[in-house]
Motif scaffolding. Structure first.
Motif: not given
Length: 195
Positions: A1-13, A176-190
Motif C-alpha cells: 500500500m503506497s502513500t501519495p507523496v509530492l512529486d519527487r522528481t528532481a528540479p534539475t538545472e 516531514q522529510a519524506e515529502t519535503a522538497p528535494r534540493v541539491r547544491r547548484p552545479i556552479a558551486e560543485t
C-alpha cells in the motif's frame, strides 16, 4: 500500500534521464511487500556490469530478505535511527569493498568502483519500480563478525530496498522529510574549476 507523496522528481538545472530525475531515497517502506526477485536480480546484474578499473570488480554484496536471520543481523548492525525505518524494507544489502587482492596488493580504487556498482544498482532498481535508500549509519565490525569477512573486505554501506510504504508510520520528523522538497547544491558551486 503506497502513500501519495509530492512529486519527487528532481528540479534539475539541465535535462537528465527520467529514471535519474525520479530516483529518490525514501524511508517509508511497505513492511508487507515481498520483493520481486526478478527485479532485484536485474538490479544486481546492473551492478555486476558497472565500470571497473582493470576489471577487478572489487565489490561484494550480502543480500538479506526480510524475515530471515541474516536480515535481522543486518538490522542489529544499524544505528538506532536507521533501525526505526529500515526494518520495514523488503531486502537489506550490505555493500562491501575489496580493498586488497588475495595476494595482499592494495586496490586503491575499490571504494570508488563499489560506489559505481551501487549507483548502477540503484538506477536499475528504480527503473524496476523498487526504491533504494543507502545508509552509512551501521557498525561494519558487526557485519564483519557475522559474515566472517577477511580483513581485505570492508563493509561500506547498507542499502534498503523495497516498495513505498505509508509515511504516516514513520516518526514525525521523518514523515516531514519524506515529502519535503528535494534540493541539491547548484552545479556552479560543485564544479570548482572549468575552462
Amino acid at each position: 500500500m503506497s502513500t501519495p507523496v509530492l512529486d519527487r522528481t528532481a528540479p534539475t538545472e539541465h535535462p537528465v534521464l527520467d529514471v535519474l530525475a525520479a530516483r529518490w531515497s525514501p524511508r517509508a517502506y511497505d513492511a508487507a511487500n515481498k520483493i520481486d526477485d526478478a527485479k532485484l536480480n536485474a538490479a544486481l546484474e546492473a551492478a555486476r556490469w558497472s565500470p571497473s578499473a582493470y576489471n577487478l570488480q572489487p565489490w561484494r554484496f550480502i543480500v538479506a530478505h526480510r524475515g530471515t536471520a541474516l536480515f535481522d543481523q543486518i538490522v542489529d548492525s544499524l544505528v538506532e535511527f536507521n533501525q526505526l525505518w529500515a526494518a520495514n524494507a523488503s531486502v537489506l544489502i550490505v555493500s562491501i569493498a575489496e580493498t586488497e587482492s588475495e595476494d595482499g596488493k592494495p586496490i586503491s580504487h575499490a571504494v570508488y568502483d563499489l560506489g559505481q556498482a551501487v549507483a548502477h544498482f540503484s538506477v536499475q532498481a528504480h527503473h524496476e519500480g523498487l526504491l533504494v535508500h543507502q545508509m552509512s549509519g551501521f557498525d561494519p565490525e558487526v557485519v564483519r563478525e557475522f559474515a566472517d569477512l577477511a580483513p581485505r573486505f570492508s563493509p561500506t554501506t547498507v542499502i534498503a530496498v523495497g516498495e513505498l510504504g505509508d509515511a504516516t508510520g514513520l516518526p514525525e520528523g521523518l514523515q516531514q522529510a519524506e515529502t519535503a522538497p528535494r534540493v541539491r547544491r547548484p552545479i556552479a558551486e560543485t564544479v570548482i574549476l572549468s575552462a
